[in-house]
Design a protein around this motif. Structure first.
Motif, PDB file in Angstrom:
ATOM      1  N   ARG A   1       5.451  -2.051   3.167  1.00 19.01           N
ATOM      2  CA  ARG A   1       4.075  -1.978   2.684  1.00 19.01           C
ATOM      3  C   ARG A   1       3.073  -2.659   3.619  1.00 19.01           C
ATOM      4  NH1 ARG A   1       2.343  -2.456  -3.629  1.00 19.01           N
ATOM      5  NH2 ARG A   1       0.176  -1.943  -3.247  1.00 19.01           N
TER       6      ARG A   1
ATOM      7  N   GLU B   1       5.617  -5.884  -0.857  1.00 19.23           N
ATOM      8  CA  GLU B   1       5.287  -6.230   0.526  1.00 19.23           C
ATOM      9  C   GLU B   1       6.152  -7.369   1.070  1.00 19.23           C
ATOM     10  OE1 GLU B   1       0.997  -5.887   1.013  1.00 19.23           O
ATOM     11  OE2 GLU B   1       1.116  -7.296   2.676  1.00 19.23           O
TER      12      GLU B   1
ATOM     13  N   LYS C   1      -1.287  -3.001  -6.715  1.00 20.60           N
ATOM     14  CA  LYS C   1      -1.972  -4.237  -6.328  1.00 20.60           C
ATOM     15  C   LYS C   1      -3.205  -4.368  -7.201  1.00 20.60           C
ATOM     16  CE  LYS C   1      -0.744  -5.135  -1.511  1.00 20.60           C
ATOM     17  NZ  LYS C   1      -1.207  -5.148  -0.111  1.00 20.60           N
TER      18      LYS C   1
ATOM     19  N   LYS D   1       2.246   7.065   0.322  1.00 20.62           N
ATOM     20  CA  LYS D   1       2.151   5.678  -0.169  1.00 20.62           C
ATOM     21  C   LYS D   1       3.182   5.424  -1.263  1.00 20.62           C
ATOM     22  CE  LYS D   1      -0.662   1.884  -1.645  1.00 20.62           C
ATOM     23  NZ  LYS D   1      -1.961   1.243  -1.749  1.00 20.62           N
TER      24      LYS D   1
HETATM   25  N1  GLY Z   1      -3.867  -1.170   0.517  1.00 20.33           N
HETATM   26  C1  GLY Z   1      -2.620  -1.634   0.936  1.00 20.33           C
HETATM   27  C2  GLY Z   1      -1.576  -1.699  -0.135  1.00 20.33           C
HETATM   28  O1  GLY Z   1      -1.769  -1.207  -1.223  1.00 20.33           O
HETATM   29  O2  GLY Z   1      -0.540  -2.247   0.093  1.00 20.33           O
END
Ligand code: GLY
Length: 375
Positions: free
Chosen positions: A248, A242, A148, A232
């Motif tokens: 996500r 996402e 991101k 993550k």
């Molecule tokens: N901080 C949340 C993401 O990277 O999706």
């Protein structure tokens, strides 16, 4: 309707794989982890005024030793400089140095540097490869991973892109020089992962007092950082942009109120992690109010961890609730005018993503920010 062209292309832009490395001492070995440069290619290190003076010399000499030419682009530290003006000055510096696609940008710094340099990398010449070298705990466990990027226009990160780095190089040893408050804010994101995964929550409850910037603390932290980075990375692999209901998006736990608070206070009162700490408490309260929360011990577990590391559980300063609500409704993740999307915990490791009516959100936010008000 007959389509003229209807094809599906699978492409991971800019890189089919992203390598994440957690290794004490890795910063001095940066050249080993760089993607292949074009012949005569250069490395553009983008950093801010806090980080550059601390680490640019060691990075620069490591690159010199490896016979790699580099340029340093530095901008003023602070969320207020994560702006279009700063992005433009970075683009202009790259242009002045005639940067080419086969060069590499190294984003050396915390969340602001990673977001801004990632955005610059994703847009200049339609994409130069980027290596993220996070220097804060928050960036190591969260913002540097997953591609991101962004700058702040009217709200936080409201202009940006998804642009996976080639490499995320995490050297926990650099945390030794971090200001205590900046170190501690990173623990908020670590605790967030704990709410998402009970194994980590259990581990944090046992080891939270060990997690500091002493030598022993950094050893314990290295395990925790690796744990969060792996978690993550797995989420990103499943849901890079996402789009999945349970992917996500869950990482945004606590971030809805946090972004509202940060924007409404002009990024001057709260660090991001502090806002996330408060946002997680709010998410749990909202979850209880809506009857989603099943484990009534969870709030106690969260608050005990926050207190152990002296993270806030409420916002005690002056803030206009209306401004917070307005910023929340402008959040890019909200595509419906009358509801706001929240990640609501049921229990440790079990979340529900739910749209909540804005009238109820407004009541809860006003009460949360000022529990003594009769409103
Ligand atoms: N901080 C949340 C993401 O990277 O999706």
């Amino acid at each position: 309707m007959t389509a003229i062209l209807d094809i599906t292309t699978e492409a991971a832009v800019p890189t089919p794989t992203c390598r994440t490395i957690v290794a004490p001492g890795a910063l001095a070995r940066l050249p080993e982890f760089l993607p292949k440069l074009r012949p005569g290619g250069r490395v553009f290190v983008i950093s801010d005024s806090n980080v550059a003076f601390r680490y640019s010399t060691s990075v620069y000499s490591a690159l010199i030793d490896a016979d790699i030419r580099s340029e340093l682009i530095v901008f003023l530290a602070g969320e207020e400089h994560k702006s279009l003006d700063t992005a433009e000055s970075c683009w202009r510096e790259l242009s002045r140095h005639k940067a080419q696609r086969g060069d590499v940008i190294v984003a050396l710094g915390g969340g602001v540097v990673g977001d801004l340099a990632g955005f610059v990398a994703s847009t200049y010449l339609r994409g130069i490869r980027v290596v993220q070298v996070p220097t804060t705990l928050l960036a190591m466990v969260d913002s540097a991973i997953g591609g991101k990027t962004g700058i702040d226009l009217d709200g936080k990160n409201d202009v940006g892109s998804f642009y996976l780095p080639d490499v995320v190089l995490i050297d926990p040893e650099v945390l030794g020089t971090l200001a205590p408050r900046v170190f501690t804010e990173g623990l908020a994101e670590v605790i967030k992962y704990g709410l998402l995964d009970e194994d980590l929550l259990d581990m944090l409850e046992e080891r939270i007092d060990e997690l500091d910037t002493t030598e022993a603390g950094l050893a314990a932290l290295t395990d925790i950082i690796a744990w969060c980075a792996r978690y993550k990375s797995e989420v990103i692999e499943r849901d890079p942009q996402e789009t999945q209901p349970d992917g996500r998006v869950l990482l945004n736990l606590g971030h809805t109120l946090a972004h509202g608070l940060e924007t409404a206070t002009g990024y001057s009162q709260l660090l991001h992690g502090e806002a996330v700490a408060i946002g997680m408490v709010f998410a749990l309260q909202l979850s209880a109010e809506l009857g989603v929360l099943e484990d009534d011990r969870l709030m106690g577990r969260l608050v005990r961890l926050l207190r152990a590391v002296r993270l806030p559980e409420a916002y005690t300063g002056q803030v206009d609730a209306k401004a917070v609500l307005e910023a929340m409704s402008r959040d890019k993740k909200n595509d419906q005018a009358d509801t706001t999307r929240f990640v609501l915990p049921r229990s440790a490791g079990s979340m529900k993503v739910q749209r909540v009516d804005n009238k109820l959100v407004a009541r809860q936010v006003r009460y949360f920010l000022n529990p003594r008000s009769s409103d």
